[in-house]
Motif scaffolding. Structure first.
Motif, short mmCIF file in Angstrom:
data_model
loop_
_atom_site.label_atom_id
_atom_site.label_comp_id
_atom_site.label_asym_id
_atom_site.label_seq_id
_atom_site.Cartn_x
_atom_site.Cartn_y
_atom_site.Cartn_z
N THR A 7 0.79 -1.20 -0.06
CA THR A 7 0.01 -0.23 0.06
C THR A 7 0.84 1.41 -0.12
O THR A 7 1.93 1.21 0.06
CB THR A 7 -0.54 -0.04 1.04
OG1 THR A 7 0.05 0.37 2.42
CG2 THR A 7 -1.66 -1.19 1.41
N ASN A 9 1.39 3.38 2.16
CA ASN A 9 1.90 3.48 3.61
C ASN A 9 3.17 2.38 3.94
O ASN A 9 4.00 2.45 4.77
CB ASN A 9 0.96 2.98 4.80
CG ASN A 9 0.21 4.39 5.04
OD1 ASN A 9 0.39 5.73 4.80
ND2 ASN A 9 -1.07 4.34 5.61
N ASP A 10 3.16 1.22 2.94
CA ASP A 10 4.30 0.26 2.97
C ASP A 10 5.34 0.67 2.04
O ASP A 10 6.36 0.52 2.28
CB ASP A 10 3.60 -0.87 2.54
CG ASP A 10 2.56 -1.31 3.68
OD1 ASP A 10 2.91 -1.44 4.77
OD2 ASP A 10 1.79 -2.25 3.19
N ARG A 71 -2.41 -7.72 13.47
CA ARG A 71 -2.84 -6.24 13.10
C ARG A 71 -3.88 -5.99 13.57
O ARG A 71 -4.58 -4.90 13.55
CB ARG A 71 -2.64 -5.91 11.46
CG ARG A 71 -1.25 -6.57 10.96
CD ARG A 71 -0.09 -5.78 11.54
NE ARG A 71 -0.38 -4.17 11.42
CZ ARG A 71 0.45 -3.25 11.66
NH1 ARG A 71 1.56 -3.78 12.72
NH2 ARG A 71 0.26 -2.24 11.61
N TYR A 127 -7.96 5.35 10.34
CA TYR A 127 -6.83 4.58 10.61
C TYR A 127 -7.71 3.11 10.88
O TYR A 127 -8.45 2.79 11.87
CB TYR A 127 -6.41 4.82 11.84
CG TYR A 127 -5.37 3.56 12.37
CD1 TYR A 127 -4.59 2.98 11.70
CD2 TYR A 127 -5.38 3.43 13.78
CE1 TYR A 127 -3.81 1.90 12.19
CE2 TYR A 127 -4.59 2.45 14.27
CZ TYR A 127 -3.92 1.59 13.43
OH TYR A 127 -3.03 0.77 14.04
N GLN A 131 -6.41 -3.23 7.53
CA GLN A 131 -5.93 -2.76 6.26
C GLN A 131 -4.57 -2.55 6.16
O GLN A 131 -4.06 -2.20 5.20
CB GLN A 131 -6.66 -1.66 5.80
CG GLN A 131 -8.35 -2.20 5.58
CD GLN A 131 -9.37 -1.20 4.77
OE1 GLN A 131 -8.86 -0.36 4.41
NE2 GLN A 131 -10.63 -1.28 4.99
N GLU A 132 -4.05 -2.30 7.28
CA GLU A 132 -2.35 -1.75 7.18
C GLU A 132 -1.51 -3.12 7.56
O GLU A 132 -1.66 -3.90 8.50
CB GLU A 132 -2.39 -0.87 8.27
CG GLU A 132 -2.98 0.59 8.04
CD GLU A 132 -2.20 1.28 6.97
OE1 GLU A 132 -1.23 1.11 6.36
OE2 GLU A 132 -2.93 2.33 6.66
N THR A 156 0.26 9.17 8.12
CA THR A 156 0.60 8.36 7.19
C THR A 156 2.06 8.10 7.26
O THR A 156 2.88 8.81 7.97
CB THR A 156 0.31 9.28 5.74
OG1 THR A 156 1.30 10.14 5.74
CG2 THR A 156 -1.10 9.68 5.68
#
Length: 313
Positions: A7, A9-10, A71, A127, A131-132, A156
């Motif tokens: 994603t 953020n990754d 997570r 948040y 999904q993170e 982020t």
């Protein structure tokens, strides 16, 4: 086997850093062995672990389920989800931390400021931990448990990287308000000394005894005086552990109510130190550009109103 799609953020981090966050309990030796054996693949191809991830990449991992972080652990749920916010945009928020609250998760498993922020963002729907893969909203700066004031949090991964870099490059200017239990040597001085951390306390000296001592620069300006007490504005030109508390104490003027470095008797139970103002410069073109040129300030802390009700700050 698990397949992860990278994603936003990754993205921007090395593959091996991503894998370490994804599987924090896996020994590094085992991780690199999986890479060598092709049990970890990037975009279905062999990888080295040094590749920089891009949004949309896929990472295929053959590893035991026990190594993957959970997570869905909503550890922040006991928080109220109502941090005292002084600024918020799409990437950053700045919150007020009261004295006595931990910035990060505390030793006593009590609710921290970070818990409050994560709960707030979770309830807003900005948040979503499930999904993170590796990212969670994080603090960019810290203040001591007994210090009150402003703390920056990134919403982020890009904002976290850019704000941390801005802090390292001194593009974030930190100003504090404090009450000292004794007068300082002058009205406006910029003082240089050397600091060494040992366990949970630091020492300050005029000269370094060995290379482990770190240079500190602290600027103060006396705003008002009442008896032996002074209201001072402190600007940090370096950011070391307990710098203000230890440096002012070494000048003979400890923070009023400081339980660790205060050497003078005082009936004050709370540490009279507040991270009062943050100014931002040189942020154009970054993920935190919305803060460029802005200053965020806390209203006069309670200890200032109590001891110096007529002070102009």
């Amino acid at each position: 086997m698990r397949i992860f799609t990278i994603t936003t953020n990754d993205a921007g981090q090395r593959l091996d850093k991503f894998l370490t966050k994804l599987m924090p309990s896996m020994p590094k030796g085992m991780l690199y062995k999986l890479i060598r054996k092709k049990d970890i693949r990037l975009n279905q191809a062999r990888c080295k672990g040094t590749e920089i991830l891009r949004a949309g990449d896929t990472v295929r991992i053959f590893a035991k389920e026990e190594f993957f972080a959970n997570r869905s652990n909503l550890h922040f749920m006991p928080a109220s989800g109502k941090p005292d916010l002084l600024y918020e945009d799409d990437s950053i928020l700045i919150a007020y931390k009261p004295s006595g609250m931990y910035a990060h998760n505390g030793e006593d498993e009590v609710v921290s400021l970070l818990d409050e922020i994560q709960k707030y963002l979770y309830e807003k729907g900005t948040y979503l931990p499930e999904q993170e893969h590796t990212f969670a909203p994080a603090l960019c700066n810290r203040i001591d448990r007994n210090t009150e004031g402003l703390v920056i949090a990134a919403k982020t991964a890009a904002a976290l990287r850019d704000m941390n870099e801005a802090i390292r490059e001194r593009k974030v200017h930190k100003h504090y308000l404090a009450i000292t239990a004794a007068p300082l040597p002058g009205q406006h001085e910029t003082c240089t000394a050397w600091l060494k951390k040992e366990d949970r306390q630091v020492q300050v000296a005029d000269t370094p005894a060995d290379p482990s001592w770190k240079r500190i620069v602290t600027e103060y300006r006396v705003l008002a005086q009442s008896g032996c007490m002074q209201l001072v504005q402190v600007t940090l030109h370096t950011g070391r552990t307990h710098q203000i508390r230890a440096h002012l104490a070494s000048l003979g003027a400890p923070i009023l109510g400081d339980p660790k470095y205060g050497q003078l008797a005082s009936a004050e139970e709370n540490q009279c130190l507040c991270a009062w103002s943050l100014s931002f410069t040189g942020l154009a073109g970054t993920a935190v550009a919305a803060l460029d040129g802005k200053t965020v300030t806390v209203p006069a802390p309670e200890f200032v109103r109590r001891y110096f009700p007529d002070a102009a700050i």
